[in-house]
Design an enzyme around this catalytic site. Structure first.
Site, PDB file in Angstrom:
ATOM      1  N   GLU A 480       0.810  -1.227   0.000  1.00  0.00           N
ATOM      2  CA  GLU A 480       0.000   0.000   0.000  1.00  0.00           C
ATOM      3  C   GLU A 480       0.843   1.278   0.000  1.00  0.00           C
ATOM      4  O   GLU A 480       0.415   2.297   0.530  1.00  0.00           O
ATOM      5  CB  GLU A 480      -0.959   0.007   1.202  1.00  0.00           C
TER       6      GLU A 480
HETATM    7  C1  BMA Z   1      -4.788  -3.541   4.372  1.00  0.00           C
HETATM    8  C2  BMA Z   1      -3.730  -4.577   4.491  1.00  0.00           C
HETATM    9  C3  BMA Z   1      -3.283  -4.754   5.886  1.00  0.00           C
HETATM   10  C4  BMA Z   1      -4.440  -4.655   6.830  1.00  0.00           C
HETATM   11  C5  BMA Z   1      -5.743  -4.846   6.101  1.00  0.00           C
HETATM   12  C6  BMA Z   1      -6.930  -4.708   6.968  1.00  0.00           C
HETATM   13  O1  BMA Z   1      -4.378  -2.311   4.821  1.00  0.00           O
HETATM   14  O2  BMA Z   1      -2.681  -4.328   3.608  1.00  0.00           O
HETATM   15  O3  BMA Z   1      -2.300  -3.820   6.198  1.00  0.00           O
HETATM   16  O4  BMA Z   1      -4.284  -5.557   7.841  1.00  0.00           O
HETATM   17  O5  BMA Z   1      -5.884  -3.922   5.070  1.00  0.00           O
HETATM   18  O6  BMA Z   1      -7.025  -3.406   7.486  1.00  0.00           O
END
Ligand code: BMA
Length: 928
Positions: A480
């Site tokens: 991300e």
């Molecule tokens: C995204 C993932 C994780 C996280 C999930 C749930 O941000 O990449 O970092 O655990 O969503 O929030």
């Protein structure tokens, strides 16, 4: 600790990884260790590999770290420094010319002593560490004892953050429990994440050895990079499938390489043992402690490796030896591997694709052996807070669940740990592709030179170690970064943003991309998990990948998507889902089952809003070490309001039964929402976006808590895993309902590589199971043909134009049958799928008691479920604690007069078969 003297090549039992003529290797593994804290008030027996929490638990100094609020109560362990002290190491050579300490992993800030002398330090959990201890051992007074002191990682992180001149960041840094994880190279989720506890474990988490040499001895293999690619292959371009294979073997070793060394290779079919190649490698080069050579194999000789359901997982054992000039093997290593190309296609949409109706922009999909395919799967998080107890047996069960779930790809999310080889071996054998990531997540990272050097060593080591696995699908820089971190940094501090973007590029592009390309010709690299692809790749540029970022044109599609929406009121609004080329993350959280909760929480605390349950609910994260239930309450409210919006509200008199009913209800919502999204993304394979993948968040759990998982701690399937198994079948029928407008589209989607033809039956019933008059004017049968990896609409109407006497008392049963072929398989196969459509939300439906019956046939080991008096929705079979396994199907609808036979696959049974008598069945009727 075990000592071995290898006179000749020895194949280790697993036969898969290491085969070496070492000289004198003392395995430091075993129980002969002692663990002491810096305060000096705790000393327990230790082991290696291990971590402090595990040794304290084994010694009964602490209880189960997963129990109750132990993740909070045990923080003192993370704040302490801990020393692992060996027993005197027996069997060392007195006369060795050279001696080395080799650690395959240290977690994390270690200071090592041998014979009371300083050996060195370590500061990266993900690297292999070697230390020359020749001088120390020669002058050792008394018995050789190793001390490894592990400093408190949370303390070190704070100290680094407070160093003068240290990098500062905008307020975009994720912060769960312990702070500043981005300054240290340790599993980032060890400091807390929104699905897990924050233990910050420490210890010698991987094997360790003393390696000794006498003059004339051979070499010790530290790491091997085996790279199999099509001649001329370039990581970011589609490989030419007609070209010969190049097998490039590169070995990192300890010891002195004599003049005139050569390399020899044998490649055997791992199934039949027959050899497909044997001989000397060409172009042998030596650079420092690395020797590299290659050979070419004609294109039609190896059988290709394919992912699940796309062909066989053909595997080969490649044995590489380093030979001296008299052809004596100095070191030998065997890797099990496969011949395949896997390519992440991010190239611009071509004229030919535009002519097919694909929207302009760029591709974003995977191609196996030159063939595009639909990726189905989920996201893999660390399966345990303590890696030393992750066994091959556990991972085999989990991958059985993945394969039974029709998943051909997992995304190994950053930021846990790079997976051990045995997990890739399991994925190789089962045909599960592993999208792999470097361990950086949801934060900006420093770019000072010591940090970059540390990361470079980590990246090279792990790219080389893992490259031979045919399941390795891609490398991504981190999680991300481009979809979340950079945009947030830009809005948080626009004037400083260019600096943060340049730092991002310095780490994830200028540093890491060339390291991947130098060590692998076979794997594509993208700097961030979710992104819009690139504009140019040119290795001669200082920033060799020019990212597209937000330089996009409207109605063009470029990349993959990451989507979470915690507003349940739009959970089934198809207009809210992202339209892009690939969905690599999407999810909603749910409660684990009562049986799983009971592994970790007292019955008294099993209430929706108890302190223990809320403090174990880490979405929303606490954002620090404070003990507040506010974050967990937010996540709990999302789950309960989702249930209240769409389903009958559980209201059982017995508090524990009511809690259990709520757990199931939250799982039903999670599964429905994920089903709706997966069906939406899959339909996109036949739409302008040419959508070619959906990986939901998240596969498994790290502990017993409400999370996004489809599989609970211990292996029990949530409703989602059953529902995903169903909607990930090759050919599916699904009703797409725009409930705002009333439009209903019934569509068949197929991920097969040839078109298939078949029939869809459409049957309207009332909820007692009686057919509606004239099938509500809907055709009862529709024939269809659906193209390769495509979708086709079989029926469209507006619900207002369908004469249904009472929308609350109606269900449309969709039943699909088709025949066709799996890829690379000549057998004709029948594909079937059943689905249903309710024209109202389940809590508005006039449910009737279906009067379910359940029986079990011990001979066939099948359960039979029948609805005697009405349609059963969300029919749920449940099995008792102590057993782990999965029903062939679950959470299904049943119409009266059609009993269903359901086998159960046992994975673990501690009840000697008695579990079968304790299986229960219920449906949505029982939730009210
Ligand atoms: C995204 C993932 C994780 C996280 C999930 C749930 O941000 O990449 O970092 O655990 O969503 O929030």
């Amino acid at each position: 600790m075990r000592t071995s003297r290898f006179g000749k090549a020895l194949l280790l039992a697993a036969g898969l990884t290491l085969c070496t003529i070492a000289q004198h290797v003392t395995d430091l593994g075993g129980n002969g260790w002692t663990v002491t804290n810096s305060e000096g008030n705790v000393t327990v027996p230790g082991s290696l590999p291990s971590q402090v929490h595990l040794d304290l638990f084994a010694a009964n100094v602490i209880g189960d770290p997963y129990y109750g609020l132990n993740d909070i109560n045990l923080r003192w362990i993370a704040w302490s420094n801990w020393t692992y002290t060996s027993e005197p190491i027996a069997g060392l050579l007195d006369s060795a010319a050279d001696s080395w300490l080799v650690f395959d992993g240290l977690d994390t800030f270690a200071t090592i002593e041998l014979c009371g002398q300083p050996v060195g330090t370590a500061n990266n959990q993900f690297r292999q560490w070697t230390y020359d201890v020749s001088g120390i051992l020669k002058s050792c007074q008394g018995e050789p004892v190793i001390n490894i002191n592990f400093a408190s990682a949370p303390t070190i992180a704070i100290n680094i953050a407070n160093e003068s001149g240290q990098e500062t960041f905008p307020s975009v840094q994720s912060y769960f429990e312990f702070d500043y994880h981005y300054f240290i190279r340790k599993e980032q989720s060890d400091f807390g994440w929104d699905w897990g506890p924050a233990f910050s474990p420490a210890g010698p988490w991987k094997p360790a050895y003393v390696v000794q040499f006498q003059p004339g001895d051979g070499l010790y293999v530290l790491n091997t990079a085996l790279d199999i690619f099509r001649q001329g292959q370039i990581n970011w371009l589609p490989p030419d499938q007609s070209k010969p294979w190049v097998v490039n073997a590169s070995i990192d070793f300890l010891g002195t390489l004599p003049e005139g060394a050569s390399m020899h290779i044998d490649i055997d079919d791992s199934g039949t043992g027959s050899s497909i190649a044997s001989g000397l490698l060409d172009d042998v080069t030596i650079l420092g402690n690395t020797i590299t050579g290659n050979t070419v194999i004609q294109p039609n000789i190896p059988k290709l490796w394919w992912p699940l359901d796309m062909g066989n997982q053909n595997l080969y054992n490649v044995t590489v030896s380093i030979m001296d000039k008299n052809n004596k093997a100095l070191a030998t290593v065997t890797k099990r591997t496969g011949f395949r190309t896997i390519f992440l296609n991010q190239r611009n949409i071509t004229e030919e694709q535009l002519a097919q109706g694909i929207a302009p922009g760029a591709n974003w999909h995977f191609e196996i052996n030159g063939h595009e395919f639909y990726a189905k799967g989920s996201n893999f998080i660390p399966p345990d807070a303590f890696w030393p107890r992750v066994t091959a047996e556990r991972m085999n069960s989990l991958f059985e669940t993945v394969v039974a779930g029709n998943q051909n790809m997992l995304r190994v999310w950053a930021s846990g740990a790079y997976l051990p080889d045995f997990i890739y071996d399991i994925a190789d054998a089962r045909g599960v592709l592993l999208w792999s990531e470097f361990e950086f997540s949801d934060a900006l990272y420093p770019v000072d030179q010591p940090f970059l050097d540390n990361v470079a060593a980590e990246v090279s080591y792990n790219v080389r170690r893992l490259n031979h696995h045919p399941s390795l699908a891609v490398w991504a820089g981190g999680n991300e970064m481009e979809s979340l971190e950079l945009p947030e940094a830009q809005s948080d501090d626009p004037s400083a943003y260019p600096k943060y973007q340049a730092e991002y590029e310095k780490l994830f592009i200028s540093l890491i991309a060339p390291l991947v390309w130098e060590n692998s010709h076979s794997i594509s690299y993208m700097p961030s998990s979710t992104q819009n692809g690139y504009i140019t790749i040119d290795p001669s540029l200082a920033v060799p990948i020019v990212e597209r970022y937000q330089n996009v044109t409207a109605h063009h599609y470029y990349g993959d998507s990451d989507y979470y929406n915690y507003d349940p009121s739009v959970a089934f609004d198809l207009n809210t889902y992202p339209v892009d080329r690939f969905a690599n993350e999407f999810g909603f959280h749910s409660m684990p089952s009562l049986q799983t909760w009971q592994q970790a929480v007292d019955n008294d605390d099993l209430q929706l809003n108890s302190t223990v349950v809320l403090l174990r609910t880490h979405h929303n994260p606490p954002g620090g070490l404070g003990v507040s239930t506010a974050g967990g309450q937010g996540g709990m409210d999302q789950m309960t309001s989702a249930v209240q919006t769409y389903y009958p509200i559980p209201s059982r008199a017995d508090p524990l039964a009511n809690f259990s009913s709520w757990c199931l209800a939250t799982q039903r919502f999670q599964a429905d929402m994920m089903k709706s999204e997966i069906a939406f993304y899959r339909r996109g394979s036949g739409m302008a976006e040419r959508q070619l993948g959906s990986l939901y968040w998240q596969l498994e759990d790290i502990w017993q808590a409400p999370t996004w998982s489809s599989v609970e701690t211990g292996g029990r399937w949530k409703v989602l895993h059953y529902v995903a198994t169903d909607i990930y079948k090759h050919v599916i029928i699904h009703p797409y309902w725009d409930y705002n407008e009333g439009d209903l589209n019934i569509t068949v989607t197929s991920d097969l590589w040839e078109s298939v033809s078949g029939t869809v039956k459409l049957t309207w019933l009332d909820l007692k199971g009686k057919p509606l008059h004239k099938n509500a004017n809907m055709p009862s049968k529709v024939d269809f043909t659906v193209g390769a990896i495509n979708s086709t609409n079989v029926y469209t109407n507006n619900i207002n134009n369908i004469p249904i006497p009472d929308l609350r008392d109606a269900i449309l049963i969709l039943s699909m049958e088709a025949s066709g072929h799996l890829p690379n398989n000549d057998n004709e196969i029948q594909f079937t799928h059943e689905n249903y459509f309710l024209p109202v939300w389940p809590n508005q439906a006039k449910l009737v008691n279906p009067e379910l019956s359940l029986s079990y046939d011990a001979k066939t080991t099948e359960f039979t479920v029948e609805a005697k008096a009405g349609v059963a929705l969300y029919t749920w079979l449940d099995y008792p604690a102590g057993t782990v396994g999965y029903f062939d199907t679950n959470s299904f609808f049943l119409v009266p007069g059609k009993p269903k036979k359901i086998p159960f696959s046992v994975q673990t049974d501690t009840s000697n078969g008695a579990w079968a008598k304790a299986v229960t069945v219920e449906s949505l009727w029982n939730q009210s």
